[in-house]
Design an enzyme around this catalytic site. Structure first.
Site, PDB file in Angstrom:
ATOM      1  N   SER A  23     -32.063  -1.596   7.562  1.00 34.96           N
ATOM      2  CA  SER A  23     -31.523  -0.521   6.729  1.00 34.96           C
ATOM      3  C   SER A  23     -30.017  -0.403   6.940  1.00 34.96           C
ATOM      4  O   SER A  23     -29.443  -1.039   7.815  1.00 34.96           O
ATOM      5  CB  SER A  23     -32.192   0.797   7.089  1.00 34.96           C
ATOM      6  OG  SER A  23     -31.720   1.214   8.361  1.00 34.96           O
ATOM      7  N   LYS A  24     -29.426   0.449   6.122  1.00 31.86           N
ATOM      8  CA  LYS A  24     -27.980   0.671   6.186  1.00 31.86           C
ATOM      9  C   LYS A  24     -27.524   0.958   7.608  1.00 31.86           C
ATOM     10  O   LYS A  24     -26.434   0.594   8.001  1.00 31.86           O
ATOM     11  CB  LYS A  24     -27.615   1.880   5.321  1.00 31.86           C
ATOM     12  CG  LYS A  24     -27.361   1.526   3.888  1.00 31.86           C
ATOM     13  CD  LYS A  24     -26.735   2.711   3.169  1.00 31.86           C
ATOM     14  CE  LYS A  24     -26.878   2.541   1.673  1.00 31.86           C
ATOM     15  NZ  LYS A  24     -27.050   3.789   0.965  1.00 31.86           N
ATOM     16  N   ARG A  25     -28.388   1.652   8.348  1.00 37.90           N
ATOM     17  CA  ARG A  25     -28.008   2.063   9.703  1.00 37.90           C
ATOM     18  C   ARG A  25     -27.636   0.877  10.596  1.00 37.90           C
ATOM     19  O   ARG A  25     -26.849   1.014  11.519  1.00 37.90           O
ATOM     20  CB  ARG A  25     -29.135   2.884  10.338  1.00 37.90           C
ATOM     21  CG  ARG A  25     -28.600   4.138  10.998  1.00 37.90           C
ATOM     22  CD  ARG A  25     -29.712   5.039  11.501  1.00 37.90           C
ATOM     23  NE  ARG A  25     -30.883   5.017  10.647  1.00 37.90           N
ATOM     24  CZ  ARG A  25     -32.127   4.959  11.105  1.00 37.90           C
ATOM     25  NH1 ARG A  25     -32.358   4.896  12.392  1.00 37.90           N
ATOM     26  NH2 ARG A  25     -33.150   4.972  10.279  1.00 37.90           N
TER      27      ARG A  25
END
Ligand code: GLU
Length: 483
Positions: free
Chosen positions: A254-256
């Site tokens: 994910s973006k994280r």
């Protein structure tokens, strides 16, 4: 039959690594067999549309070399290639009505309140309401009346409560589900747009798509798509549902993670070719153990039957290694162009920057690594005198102090600060004194750089700095050693 594949992105933001992988595999399947690769923009979900996202798609395809044969900007006779434009041709409504005729779909006029009161189920983490077929029992007259009154409606797929549906995926094999489990998904929304669920089937068929590669989040809906194909009497394409890409902690990438998109990776100094190479191996492996693949080589070797079902872990360490290999092999001029902004950012003094670039080419894995290799150039770091100790060279703080003090006048008397001349000078000194090379070169390199590791040897660093700065740094070293 000519192979025709499509990349069908929704313009919702950055190019996620998973999307780029789907695009790449679609491209490779087509090109491996001399087929056509098509770009279709799936913009029917107006709520998720992000301004500028379509441009990101075009830019990424161009930069990565995944050149489409057909698309919004290249008509191949199957257009329009943008779903919102396809909608205007009436194609989706026409096919939805055909399904209604066949009893495979129906109008639904239920309002939000009624839908909110329905039984819900959690599907893939999302709570969805299970439609109770209420509107299936509307009479022809009631439907006509509602339509004439302009009552808002959706069109739903009519899935039976008995029997089962089987579809085939190249990786997962035959998958059979009880029809009872299939909700009556919406095909046409109240705004007239088709859902992805409907449009993907109509478009893949009408655009003659032979192979569909997509993330396995679509696997659970595929029986419903299969029922649509069957209802129309169409042959479904070959399906390849790709395994999830996870981060190091085996969670969905994910973006994280900070590196989930192509843009993130470019910003972090990765080279396009290395990214494409790495992404190709996220789930696919070649017959031999080769890991470095140009796009041309991938086209030759790619075989989608060798895609694995197990989740693919995005290993940034591996990508860094691969990127380093690409930088090493890169044409020097191209490398210089890419490296220079990072060198300019780190080094402001008046030194030979092309030389600096050549020194670090084989040492970096990504361009931002340049900083840590060259941070001693502008300013001598505040180092520990322990650094003068080198077991093999038999040096320590004391021997270094003695050598440095002794060599300063030699260096002051010398004017040719070219590497060769300096090297000859120091070798002559070493010989006269009966020292080992390292006994003298190690303290000089340490004093001049203030670093344990440098991208070049003592005399090369001296050449870079020139006479004044070299002597200034050596004197600073002497002062440090004297405490
Ligand atoms: N528009 C869909 C997406 O971006 C495409 C899925 C597919 O390839 O069918 O996820």
């Amino acid at each position: 039959m000519k192979i025709r594949t499509r990349y069908a992105p929704s313009p919702t933001g950055k190019m996620h690594v998973g999307n780029l992988r789907s695009a790449l595999y679609e491209f490779l399947i087509a090109k491996h067999d001399g087929g056509d690769f098509m770009l279709r923009i799936e913009d029917t979900d107006q709520e998720r549309f992000v301004e500028g996202a379509t441009e990101i798609i075009y830019r990424t395809m161009e930069k990565t070399g995944l050149i489409h044969d057909e698309g919004p900007d290249k008509d191949g006779g199957y257009g329009p290639y943008i779903q919102s434009e396809r909608m205007k041709t009436g194609i989706y409504l026409k096919y939805a009505k055909e399904l209604i005729e066949k009893g495979e779909a129906y109008y639904c006029f239920c309002d939000k309140e009624r839908l909110d009161s329905l039984r819900t189920e959690v599907v893939e983490g999302k709570e969805i309401s299970i439609y109770d077929k209420h509107c299936l029992s509307l009479s022809k007259e009631e439907i006509e009346k509602n339509l004439a009154e302009g009552k808002p409606y959706v069109i739903r797929q009519n899935n039976p409560n008995e029997g089962s549906t089987t579809f085939h995926d190249e990786l997962y094999g035959d998958i059979t589900v009880d029809n009872e489990q299939l909700d009556d998904m919406i095909l046409i929304k109240t705004d007239g747009y088709p859902t992805y669920n409907f449009a993907n089937v109509v478009d893949d068929h009408t655009m003659n798509i032979t192979h569909v590669v997509r993330g396995n989040e679509y696997l659970s809906s595929s029986p419903k798509y299969q029922r649509l194909y069957d209802a129309f009497g169409w042959q479904s394409p070959v399906y390849v549902h790709l395994p999830l890409i996870t981060d190091e902690n085996h969670k969905k990438l994910s973006k994280r993670s900070g590196h989930s998109s192509f843009e993130d990776l470019l910003e972090q100094g990765f080279v396009t070719e290395a990214i494409v190479n790495y992404i190709a191996l996220l789930g696919w492996s070649p017959e031999d153990n080769n890991e470095i693949f140009s796009l041309d080589q991938l086209i030759k070797d790619f075989d989608y039957h060798r895609i694995s079902k197990s989740p693919a872990v995005f290993d940034i360490v591996k990508l860094r290694w691969m990127n380093g290999e690409y930088i090493k092999a890169m044409d020097f001029d191209k490398y210089l162009e890419m490296a220079m902004p990072y060198i300019d950012d780190t080094v402001h003094s008046d030194v030979d920057k092309t030389k600096l670039a050549s020194w670090v080419k084989t040492r970096i894995e990504t361009f931002p690594d340049i900083k840590e290799h060259l941070d001693f150039v502008d300013l001598l770091p505040d180092y520990d005198i322990e650094m003068y100790t080198h077991k093999k060279m038999k040096t320590n703080a004391e021997t270094s102090l003695e050598v440095l003090k002794d060599i300063v006048p030699v260096l002051e008397a010398h004017d040719d600060y070219s590497n060769d001349s300096l090297y000859a000078l120091i070798m002559k000194y070493v010989e006269e004194k009966g020292y080992k090379n390292g006994y003298v070169l190690w303290p000089i390199r340490t004093a001049v750089s203030g670093k344990q590791m440098t991208p070049a040897g003592a005399t090369e660093l001296m050449e870079l700095f020139g006479k004044d700065e070299t002597i200034r740094r050596i004197k600073a070293g002497i002062a440090k050693l004297e405490g």
